[in-house]
Enzyme design. Structure first.
Site, PDB file in Angstrom:
ATOM      1  N   ARG A  80      12.322  35.072  -8.710  1.00  0.00           N
ATOM      2  CA  ARG A  80      12.038  36.491  -8.498  1.00  0.00           C
ATOM      3  C   ARG A  80      11.108  36.674  -7.300  1.00  0.00           C
ATOM      4  NH1 ARG A  80       8.250  40.121 -12.674  1.00  0.00           N
ATOM      5  NH2 ARG A  80       7.192  41.210 -10.987  1.00  0.00           N
ATOM      6  N   THR A  94       9.125  39.056 -16.350  1.00  0.00           N
ATOM      7  CA  THR A  94      10.484  39.401 -15.955  1.00  0.00           C
ATOM      8  C   THR A  94      10.843  38.574 -14.723  1.00  0.00           C
ATOM      9  OG1 THR A  94       9.995  41.630 -16.684  1.00  0.00           O
ATOM     10  CG2 THR A  94      11.953  41.347 -15.293  1.00  0.00           C
TER      11      THR A  94
END
Lengths: 329, 1189
Positions: free
Chosen positions: B117, B34
């Protein structure tokens, strides 16, 4: 010996039809049926549930849990191909047509008025010679009247008829208050044939685990009596074809059905039990019996013992019930 | 210049980048992480669909076992002459670092796309910032930053084109979630566009440099001090040329599309005095704010950094206006201990090197913003510009938080807003399960693709996997939307769940005169009196137009089940006036047809009906002049919570966590345990109710409850004296508890309504078989009686542990779970195992938890489920990483073993003062059972008392590790993605060490947490992401591989098939004095099942032989017995009876029926073969069939 018959306007080499069952699921079996001498084949049913419920369930599974947590917004890849069960069925019809020369009858099985009936057209396009519309409906709703139920049958039939040019037979159960009238209405609504009767699945229960067990039992020769009586009654009153199903296990059973007026008889349990090649045995027995009894053709005997033509027509009616019981006692 | 018309599409940033990357690639190696996973998934789906790249071939897509695997494969692919790419983020990028240096050092053209991220530090975060990309800025890769979805596509092309000429590999990055997941209307580049930027001779040159035995070379030599240095410098010219090549590509791109980009792009007043330097999506916010500020007479500007590496000082200086007096450099990362964040330092250096050009040198300050997707708004930008105006602005500031500790933060006014008046801003509150987000995604497509309006959608999810709340932020308008931040002034607000009104301040962000649409079970004439007072007051004060629809009823009536998506979407279009009414409805239907055709005509028709019915049932509410409701009673449970939970956790729960100041938070990521019990989410539609007269007290419902909401207790009758009137009790049935009472109690406020308890209940009513001893009944929020009963139940003392038979399901029901109320999916198949672990060993357990589902429901704030008992003991839990969990847990073991050893040394050293007998007992204690451990605990307490009275420094030192004398249970927990793939090497090594660790593999056979990607545990024939056409090879047999060691205890369990077997395996594994491996069948939502029938999957898995139950206990071999015990019988039913219960298998029968059939047949053979092997391995040792070992 002339075993030829006409069913739904289709010329059959004999009146034995393989009814809708898992046996027709492979091309190899279809070939074997033809080799064994079958007159026509009804392909296993395409169920309304396959078209509607399964797709809905699959859709539910595809969306379940999605768009809830940022790391797992979905759980499955987007299907690359169209997820439509009937494609497989339609393909099978296509393959069946290219494999065998005997007529191939597609079977649509459903109970509600809805979009699923449009598959009739796809089956016709795939080459089906006729369609068997199996209306499989148990009237369990206390608020629904007999008239509403009958209307539903007619509506389904009409919408299917409006979509196809090939003949459509309707397979129904015996549970109508006024069956004879209902058959007339079906004929008026466009049915080209009737298949009598549908065997509704009857569940069992498990008294150890206190649960209901859904399974299907094969038919026994005793099941023959119900369609036998009704075909005898209906023969000669309807223009459409009549086919007998349930309990036809031997040549004698098939001949009985023809004598009461069936244009064709369907085989299912007997083939599941004895194998596809048993068609040949039944056919041979039929020929032998007809020969022994001096019959020349199926056409000749068709309806010879129907209520109209038999020597004691009252035997098919209720009046006979008391006598039968008394005799039995 | 002619600008050709291109398709306008609405997609997210991930798809925008992947679209280009796929077309430029021949080999793609992927691994999910993710928020970049979507790019890999799309590549796999496109591969599966046969979509070709620019040169007419379908790229080869290969999933690897980790990011380090992916980059290794890519390095090899590049070296042998193909065009290759990958997609990653965060830890994944960090795992690639060694290879990034190699690929850059070898001047290899390639582009990797990164959804930037946060890198885990004190905590993991899946959200976006630049800490990952900044961690690789030294690798020699060029780094190109996109600020928006459009740029994600444009810059992907520029990067792929530039790398071929520059021979410098590129990292193309954009902000995780904010850009990767934002859906926006963009112009799609055509394949001709893509081709036109590439000189094919450069591709040929790349191939000519490739390794080939036809013209062999050696690459990757080991060099010595004599030449390494010079070789590093030899590549300088390539790095120096790179910015120029990128600019050239940008210029060519501009000619093609009309969109001009520059290495550093200045926007704002030509004579700006104050400039912000920034990269990533925040640059859009600054640009928008600059416009607003300059319109009000200010003189500001923004310098957007596009090409961060190689950093062209020349281009930077050229872009910066001469007028600038003060500069704020904003970094979306934190580099603790540095003299400033990276971009800031680059800017300072650039100015310093060019100081001669400036009189005076502009003032430069640096600041941090937006860590872990923290909001970055125009108000914050204004605060930065305001700071720049000061004579002595704050340097090394933060913006967006309240830092009351180091005082770094800038203050900003939330009232400052620059939303355009002609933009429709819509906010939607929904549940994950109700389809709100997918409806909104569809609305964006409808508007974006059918009107001239621009469209933007961004979606916020909470951290739970069951009953999670989603908030959708949609903007539509006639001008391009540059607002990568959440909506705080909505002119339309839809609340798709009525009970949210009680829990959240839903109307906080609607502006006066806005439209409020509520899904309400109450009609327009009744709803008012059911609204909380605060909601009533807001509706009146803000003069809202208020509409209601009973979407739930419409959904049920139209066959939509719990999905109200289409209904609420229709209502939105009907009353928001975004589009003319009839046009909107036609477009919704058109979009339904497009979206659902693949899934069948019936689904299309069902949605059509939902549209039509929605319009019939939508009503406007006449708003009274006065509020009528009483005040809301606050959550009573918080009153019992520790101060931290009351003050801090409660803010996070009520979605006000942004306001928590720095001082309120732990400095090192350490949090109290057992906080889920205060959250009381009330998410179940139905809850179980106990029918005590039928109950046989078997404890199965307690055992299977994934959320530990069903408990039982046996207790003295006196505790019924003051029980609430509806509190249920019955006589305890077990002989040893004669005269005692038994209660089975449900915590309805924590229940998710999964109904596994009802599924497993074996007791039925003799007169009405459908009624069991526990049954689901509808639940409405705030069934106070049930809550009171739960409170009373908790107050009853637990039965003493030694009186319970902890080796059976029946006995275990009385042991308090120390894992409760997790945010796992309703009906989760993993959590019952963790609960069992906590019951059996929790008070002495140390748990190392691999990243994955179990680390998320086990450790995601705001509240966490691992808990402690009344003595204050419970599992100590930590998550290190995904890849290192076995090693992390082994570290626990080594540490505890060493501490125990030191403790033994010290007690012996202090023997004269402690006493010989106690020392003897402490050192040689038999702790093989609960009684032994209890006694040792008593001894350690006694020892502590003695130590307290001693003055010797050794006594003080011993205090630091004396607790290690009590046996500790080390558990290494993770999913199959960890155990079979990324962590396999470590797991293998840890098991090989022979150390006493217990490994629990929660085997869902797929990467569940990241959304269902294939692992090596995925079975043949299953459809998963990265296996869109069905996995063609069989599942890896981890158990059998590890049996080859001979010294590892191994168990294969499935609690839904044989619960007692699971208990036995856990007990044996823990008792075994060496490494243990439990592989636990875990049904999962990613299997495509109705979770409430999950236990039936366990049964079918075992009965078909798909999941044989067995234990391999090396201790048996010491006794001359066969260590392998087969605990399930040979396959009884065909595999399809298991497989076709699940959508993962069934899906293939719909899309590729022949292939499905083939794979099922092979899988059936796998089952038979595996069974035969196990059977022969388990044969008695004296049998001739015994394999030699």
């Amino acid at each position: 010996m002339d075993l030829k018959t006409t069913y739904l306007g289709l010329k059959l080499r004999n009146p034995l039809i393989a009814s809708a069952s898992p046996l027709s699921g492979t091309v190899n079996n279809l070939r074997r049926m033809e080799d064994a001498g079958i007159g026509a084949i009804v392909i296993y049913s395409l169920f309304e549930e396959q078209i509607t419920k399964e797709l809905q369930e699959m859709n539910q599974h595809l969306v379940r849990g999605t768009e809830s947590y940022a790391e797992s917004l979905t759980y499955f890849p987007e299907p690359a191909d169209v997820l439509v069960e009937p494609e497989e069925y339609v393909d099978h019809i296509r393959q069946a047509k290219s494999t065998v020369d005997v007529p191939v009858i597609a079977s649509l099985n459903g109970h509600s008025e809805g979009g699923w009936v449009r598959y009739a057209k796809l089956l016709e396009d795939a080459g089906a010679d006729a369609l068997e519309l199996n209306i499989y409906f148990l009237a369990t709703d206390f608020a629904t009247t007999s008239e509403q139920i009958e209307q539903r049958y007619l509506n389904i039939l009409r919408s299917v008829k409006s979509m196809v040019k090939i003949p459509v037979a309707v397979k129904i159960g015996p549970y109508f208050s006024a069956l004879a009238h209902m058959t007339k209405r079906l004929e008026e609504a466009g049915a080209d044939g009737l298949v009598l009767f549908n065997r509704f699945y009857q569940p069992d229960i498990d008294i150890e685990n206190l649960s209901v067990i859904p399974n299907v039992l094969l038919s026994t020769p005793q099941a023959l009596r119900l369609p036998l009586r009704w075909i005898a009654i209906l023969h000669g009153h309807l223009k459409m074809s009549l086919a007998a199903t349930s309990g036809v296990h031997s040549a004698q059973d098939a001949l009985k059905m023809i004598m009461v007026g069936a244009d064709a008889t369907m085989l299912c349990s007997v083939l599941l039990k004895h194998g596809i090649d048993h068609v040949d045995v039944i056919l041979e027995d039929m020929r032998q019996w007809m020969q022994e009894h001096g019959y020349e053709s199926i056409q000749q005997m068709k309806g010879s013992l129907s209520q109209k033509s038999c020597p004691n027509p009252e035997a098919f009616e209720r009046a006979n019930y008391m006598r039968a019981l008394k005799t039995f006692i | 210049m002619t600008v050709p018309t291109r398709k306008q599409i609405t997609i997210d940033g991930n798809e925008a980048a992947a679209y280009v990357a796929y077309r430029f690639s021949e080999v793609i190696a992927i691994y999910p992480i993710t928020p970049s996973s979507t790019m890999g998934e799309l590549a796999d789906e496109w591969n599966s669909a046969g979509i070709k790249n620019l040169w007419g071939t379908v790229p080869l897509v290969q999933e690897m076992q980790s990011e380090s695997g992916a980059i290794g494969a890519i390095h090899g692919a590049l070296q042998t002459g193909v065009l290759s790419t990958t997609f990653t983020a965060s830890q994944g990028l960090l795992l690639m670092i060694p290879n990034l240096y190699k690929i850059a050092g070898e001047l290899t053209p390639a582009v990797f796309h990164v959804a930037a991220r946060t890198v885990a530090t004190h905590a993991l975060s899946i959200f976006g910032d630049h800490s990952d990309v900044m961690a690789v800025r030294a690798t020699g890769f060029a780094m190109l930053s996109s600020t928006s979805v459009q740029e994600a596509m444009d810059f992907a092309l520029i990067a792929h084109a530039a790398t071929l000429e520059a021979r410098i590999p590129f990292l193309h990055f954009f902000d995780g979630f904010r850009t990767s997941h934002e859906i926006a209307k963009i112009e799609q580049l055509t394949e001709d566009d893509l081709r036109s930027l590439v000189d094919e001779r450069l591709i040929q040159a790349h191939r000519e440099r490739a390794l080939s035995p036809e013209h062999p070379v050696v690459r990757g030599t080991a060099q010595n001090p004599d030449v390494f240095f010079q070789s590093r410098e030899a590549a300088n010219l390539f790095h120096q040329a790179c910015p120029g090549i990128v600019q050239k590509m940008m210029d060519k791109f501009a000619q093609l599309t009309g969109r001009q980009y520059d290495l550093f792009e200045y926007y704002g007043a030509a004579d700006a005095k104050h400039v912000v330097v920034i990269m990533g999506s925040g640059a859009e916010t600054v640009q928008e704010t600059v416009d607003a500020l300059n319109a009000s007479g200010e003189s500001t500007g923004v310098l957007k950094v596009r090409l961060y590496r190689p950093f062209s000082i020349e281009a930077f200086l050229e872009a910066l206006p001469n007028s600038v007096r003060s500069i704020a450099v904003l970094d979306r990362t934190k580099e603790a201990g540095s003299s400033g964040e990276p971009l800031y330092l680059d800017v300072v250096n650039a100015l310093f090197e060019a100081r001669a050009q400036f009189t005076p040198l502009p003032m430069v300050i640096g600041g941090r913003y937006g860590l872990s997707s923290r909001e970055f708004t125009p108000a914050m930008v204004k605060a930065v510009f305001d700071e720049l105006k000061k004579d002595s602005p704050k340097n090394h500031f933060t913006v967006g938080i309240t830092d009351d500790v180091s005082r770094t933060s800038l203050e900003y006014s939330e009232d400052f807003s620059i939303e355009s008046p002609d933009t429709v801003r819509a906010l939607f509150y929904g549940l994950g399960s109700d389809g709100t987000v997918s409806a909104n995604k569809s609305s964006i497509k409808i508007i974006g693709e059918n009107t001239r309006n621009f469209a933007q959608g961004y979606f916020v999810y909470d951290s739970k996997k069951s009953g999670s709340v989603t908030i959708s932020h949609l903007r539509f308008g006639p001008r391009p939307i540059r607002s990568p931040y959440l909506i705080t002034r909505a002119n339309f607000l839809g609340c798709h769940q009525f009970n949210f009104l009680d829990r959240y301040d839903v109307l906080k962000n609607i502006e006066s005169g806005g439209t409020f649409l509520l899904d309400s079970p109450f009609g327009a004439d009744q709803v008012w009196d059911h609204l909380p007072r605060k909601v009533q007051e807001t509706i009146i004060d803000k003069r809202l137009k208020f509409f209601v629809i009973d979407a739930g009823s419409v959904a049920r009536a139209t066959g939509m089940g719990g999905r109200i998506n289409t209904i609420m979407q229709t209502c939105f279009f009907a009353i928001s006036n975004v589009l003319p009414h009839s046009e909107a409805i036609a477009l919704i239907k058109d979009s339904i047809r497009k979206f659902y055709t693949k899934k069948g005509e019936e689904i299309v028709q069902m949605n059509y009906r939902a549209v039509d019915e929605a319009l019939v049932h939508l009503h406007e509410v006449r708003v009274p002049a006065q509020a009528s409701a009483g005040k809301k009673i606050p959550n009573a449970w918080f009153a019992q919570a520790p101060e931290f939970v009351q003050n801090v956790t409660s803010c996070m729960i009520s979605q006000c966590g942004d306001a928590i100041p720095v001082s309120a938070l732990p400095v090192d990521g350490t949090y109290p345990v057992g906080t889920t019990k205060f959250e009381k989410r009330n998410i179940a539609a139905e809850v179980p109710v106990w029918e005590k007269d039928l109950c046989i007290q078997c404890g199965k419902c307690v055992f299977v409850c994934p959320h530990s909401v069903i408990r039982s207790k046996v207790y003295e009758p006196k505790y019924l004296d003051d029980s609430p009137a509806t509190f249920k009790a019955m006589a305890a049935k077990d002989r040893e508890f004669q005269g005692l009472q038994y209660t089975l109690q449900v915590s309805v406020e924590d229940c998710t309504g999964c109904s596994l308890c009802v599924e497993v209940c074996p007791a039925r009513n003799k007169s009405e078989a459908r009624i069991k001893a526990i049954n689901m009944t509808p639940y409405t929020d705030g069934q106070n009686e049930d809550a009171k009963n739960w409170e009373h139940f908790l107050a009853i003392p637990d039965m003493a542990r030694e009186r319970l038979k902890t080796n059976s399901v029946r006995g275990l029901q009385g042991i308090r779970p120390l894992f409760e109320f997790s945010g796992a999916c309703a009906g989760c198949g993993e959590t019952p195992y963790l609960k069992l672990l906590s019951q059996l060993f929790g008070e002495r357990a140390l748990i190392a938890n691999a990243t994955g589902c179990s680390s998320i429901y086990g450790g995601n704030l705001p509240t966490t489920p691992w808990s402690k008992n009344d003595e204050g003991r419970g599992p100590a839990w930590a998550n290190s990483l995904f890849e290192d969990n076995a090693e992390f847990g082994l570290g626990f073991r080594l540490s505890i073993d060493k501490q125990k050893e030191m403790a033994a040394e010290y007690v012996k050293l202090l023997e004269s003062e402690i006493g010989t007998q106690l020392v003897e007992e402490l050192v040689n204690a038999d702790q093989s059972d609960e009684a032994g451990i209890f006694e040792q605990r008593q001894r350690v307490e006694l020892l502590k008392e003695k130590l307290n009275k001693m003055d010797r420094p050794e006594a003080k030192r011993l205090f630091g590790f004396v607790d290690a004398l009590v046996k500790k249970s080390i558990w290494i927990v993770g999913g199959d993605g960890w155990a079979y793939d990324i962590g396999f090497g470590g797991l293998d090594h840890v098991l090989s060490t022979g150390r006493d660790v217990n490994v629990l593999v929660l085997d869902t056979e797929v990467y569940s947490n990241t959304g269902g990607q294939m692992s090596k545990s995925t079975p043949r024939g299953a459809v998963a992401k990265f296996a869109a056409s069905g996995k063609t090879l069989a599942k890896k047999d981890l158990a059998r591989m590890m049996m080859t060691y001979g010294h590892v205890y191994i168990a294969s369990v499935a609690f839904g098939a044989k619960d007692e077997h699971t208990v036995q395996a856990f007990l044996e594994a823990e008792a075994y004095p060496g490494p243990s491996l439990i592989i636990a069948y875990s049904h999962c939502i990613a299997h495509g099942i109705d979770m409430k029938t999950g236990l039936q999957d366990h049964k079918a898995a075992v009965q078909t032989g798909y999941w044989p139950l067995f234990r391999y206990n090396p201790l048996l071999a010491y006794d001359g017995k066969n260590p392998l015990l087969l605990d399930s019988s040979e396959p009884k039913i065909p595999l399809h009876e298991y497989a076709y219960r699940q959508n993962r298998f069934k899906m293939l029968t719909k899309s590729k029926p022949q292939e499905a059939k083939r794979l099922l047949e092979l899988s059936q053979q796998d089952v038979q073969k595996r069974w035969k092997i196990l059977e022969s391995m388990a044969a008695p040792v004296d049998s001739p069939k015994t394999p030699t070992q």
